[in-house]
Design a protein around this motif. Sequence first.
Motif, PDB file in Angstrom:
ATOM      1  N   THR A  28      33.304  67.165  -8.907  1.00  0.00           N
ATOM      2  CA  THR A  28      33.562  68.551  -9.312  1.00  0.00           C
ATOM      3  C   THR A  28      35.048  68.845  -9.420  1.00  0.00           C
ATOM      4  O   THR A  28      35.459  69.816 -10.077  1.00  0.00           O
ATOM      5  CB  THR A  28      32.883  69.522  -8.319  1.00  0.00           C
ATOM      6  N   LEU A  29      35.875  68.019  -8.804  1.00  0.00           N
ATOM      7  CA  LEU A  29      37.325  68.253  -8.780  1.00  0.00           C
ATOM      8  C   LEU A  29      37.920  68.496 -10.166  1.00  0.00           C
ATOM      9  O   LEU A  29      38.817  69.317 -10.329  1.00  0.00           O
ATOM     10  CB  LEU A  29      38.031  67.049  -8.161  1.00  0.00           C
ATOM     11  N   LYS A  30      37.438  67.765 -11.156  1.00  0.00           N
ATOM     12  CA  LYS A  30      38.041  67.856 -12.489  1.00  0.00           C
ATOM     13  C   LYS A  30      37.883  69.233 -13.118  1.00  0.00           C
ATOM     14  O   LYS A  30      38.575  69.561 -14.089  1.00  0.00           O
ATOM     15  CB  LYS A  30      37.433  66.807 -13.425  1.00  0.00           C
ATOM     16  N   HIS A  31      36.995  70.054 -12.578  1.00  0.00           N
ATOM     17  CA  HIS A  31      36.760  71.386 -13.134  1.00  0.00           C
ATOM     18  C   HIS A  31      37.650  72.462 -12.504  1.00  0.00           C
ATOM     19  O   HIS A  31      37.563  73.631 -12.881  1.00  0.00           O
ATOM     20  CB  HIS A  31      35.286  71.774 -12.966  1.00  0.00           C
ATOM     21  N   ALA A  32      38.487  72.084 -11.550  1.00  0.00           N
ATOM     22  CA  ALA A  32      39.372  73.074 -10.925  1.00  0.00           C
ATOM     23  C   ALA A  32      40.463  73.494 -11.901  1.00  0.00           C
ATOM     24  O   ALA A  32      41.118  72.641 -12.516  1.00  0.00           O
ATOM     25  CB  ALA A  32      39.994  72.495  -9.658  1.00  0.00           C
ATOM     26  N   PRO A  33      40.696  74.798 -12.066  1.00  0.00           N
ATOM     27  CA  PRO A  33      41.746  75.275 -12.977  1.00  0.00           C
ATOM     28  C   PRO A  33      43.136  74.854 -12.503  1.00  0.00           C
ATOM     29  O   PRO A  33      43.354  74.605 -11.314  1.00  0.00           O
ATOM     30  CB  PRO A  33      41.594  76.799 -12.927  1.00  0.00           C
ATOM     31  N   ALA A  34      44.051  74.804 -13.436  1.00  0.00           N
ATOM     32  CA  ALA A  34      45.419  74.382 -13.131  1.00  0.00           C
ATOM     33  C   ALA A  34      46.051  75.251 -12.049  1.00  0.00           C
ATOM     34  O   ALA A  34      46.816  74.761 -11.213  1.00  0.00           O
ATOM     35  CB  ALA A  34      46.271  74.415 -14.394  1.00  0.00           C
ATOM     36  N   LYS A  35      45.740  76.551 -12.051  1.00  0.00           N
ATOM     37  CA  LYS A  35      46.338  77.457 -11.071  1.00  0.00           C
ATOM     38  C   LYS A  35      45.965  77.055  -9.653  1.00  0.00           C
ATOM     39  O   LYS A  35      46.777  77.162  -8.725  1.00  0.00           O
ATOM     40  CB  LYS A  35      45.911  78.897 -11.343  1.00  0.00           C
ATOM     41  N   VAL A  36      44.725  76.590  -9.459  1.00  0.00           N
ATOM     42  CA  VAL A  36      44.288  76.176  -8.124  1.00  0.00           C
ATOM     43  C   VAL A  36      45.035  74.916  -7.692  1.00  0.00           C
ATOM     44  O   VAL A  36      45.352  74.735  -6.519  1.00  0.00           O
ATOM     45  CB  VAL A  36      42.763  75.928  -8.101  1.00  0.00           C
ATOM     46  N   TRP A  37      45.342  74.062  -8.664  1.00  0.00           N
ATOM     47  CA  TRP A  37      46.094  72.844  -8.365  1.00  0.00           C
ATOM     48  C   TRP A  37      47.558  73.136  -8.030  1.00  0.00           C
ATOM     49  O   TRP A  37      48.244  72.305  -7.438  1.00  0.00           O
ATOM     50  CB  TRP A  37      46.057  71.895  -9.556  1.00  0.00           C
ATOM     51  N   GLY A  38      48.012  74.302  -8.461  1.00  0.00           N
ATOM     52  CA  GLY A  38      49.427  74.622  -8.269  1.00  0.00           C
ATOM     53  C   GLY A  38      50.253  74.309  -9.496  1.00  0.00           C
ATOM     54  O   GLY A  38      51.482  74.207  -9.422  1.00  0.00           O
ATOM     55  N   GLY A  39      49.585  74.161 -10.649  1.00  0.00           N
ATOM     56  CA  GLY A  39      50.284  73.873 -11.898  1.00  0.00           C
ATOM     57  C   GLY A  39      49.582  72.783 -12.678  1.00  0.00           C
ATOM     58  O   GLY A  39      48.934  71.904 -12.103  1.00  0.00           O
ATOM     59  N   GLU A  40      49.698  72.852 -14.001  1.00  0.00           N
ATOM     60  CA  GLU A  40      49.036  71.881 -14.876  1.00  0.00           C
ATOM     61  C   GLU A  40      49.472  70.453 -14.565  1.00  0.00           C
ATOM     62  O   GLU A  40      48.671  69.510 -14.639  1.00  0.00           O
ATOM     63  CB  GLU A  40      49.349  72.221 -16.342  1.00  0.00           C
ATOM     64  N   GLU A  41      50.734  70.292 -14.205  1.00  0.00           N
ATOM     65  CA  GLU A  41      51.258  68.947 -13.953  1.00  0.00           C
ATOM     66  C   GLU A  41      50.670  68.314 -12.695  1.00  0.00           C
ATOM     67  O   GLU A  41      50.770  67.092 -12.502  1.00  0.00           O
ATOM     68  CB  GLU A  41      52.789  68.992 -13.834  1.00  0.00           C
ATOM     69  N   LYS A  42      50.015  69.118 -11.849  1.00  0.00           N
ATOM     70  CA  LYS A  42      49.439  68.589 -10.611  1.00  0.00           C
ATOM     71  C   LYS A  42      47.937  68.309 -10.715  1.00  0.00           C
ATOM     72  O   LYS A  42      47.346  67.784  -9.771  1.00  0.00           O
ATOM     73  CB  LYS A  42      49.697  69.575  -9.462  1.00  0.00           C
TER      74      LYS A  42
END
Length: 270
Positions: free
Chosen positions: A80-94
């Motif tokens: 399911t990890l791949k569906h997390a939005p970039a904002k949750v990751w802390g940025g698209e690059e992460k």
Amino acid sequence: MEDTMKQMRLRGIVIRLLIMSAFIATALPAAARTDKPPTAQETLYERQPAPAARQITVGVLIFPGFEMLDAYGPMEMWGTLKHAPAKVWGGEEKRVGVRLVTIAAKRGEIPSNQGPKTMADFSYDNAPPLDFLVVPGGLGVFPLLNDPATMNWLRAQAGKAGIVMSVCNGASLLAAAGILDDRPATTNKMAFHPSTAPGPKVKWIKKARWVDDGTVVTSSGVSAGMDMSLAVISRLYGKDIGAWLERVTEYDAHRDPSWDPFAAKAGLVE
């Protein structure tokens, strides 16, 4: 006197009408706002995520008689990890993309302990390089404890994969392969003694939901694999990602690795 009373009643009616008019004037804009279509909300789940800056491969070992939730609980969390939005990751690059694969001695359909079969994408011979490996448990563990092909493959993966994880008596396989020698580990509490027998050199912990020893993480029985997976994912990618996974899977996770009422129920501790 009568005229005065009429004037007072009339004045009271006028005042009430004015109050009602003011209330209606205030309420109508709020009602109008409620009826308007909602504005675009923040994306919680990327249905079709764009390719991530980094890709990882998570392999799950399966074998005849594997315990379904041991395997599929962690697969749900990692997949399911791949569906997390970039904002949750802390940025698209992460953002991290996940490739989830199943591996068995031979490619093909593998029956679980519960009955339904799972397709093994790869065999030991052609499995791709793995960043992480999950080893489930089940009754099918016992025939593999003396299987040279499985033992050799596990030893090779322990030397290459960043983290090797086990669920339930999947730890027995890691112990038999020598991967847990002199390391703290845990396993299923209802079958603790037969599960720990293959690892006389292992520092078995009787009371633990999971044990994180850096490159090797072991968990207790069946459902504990989901808590372990969330803990590892949170360690690697941050608590926000872990909290997001709990929310989208609607899973009430145990975050304390020492939480383990089943150790007492099994008579391992008082």
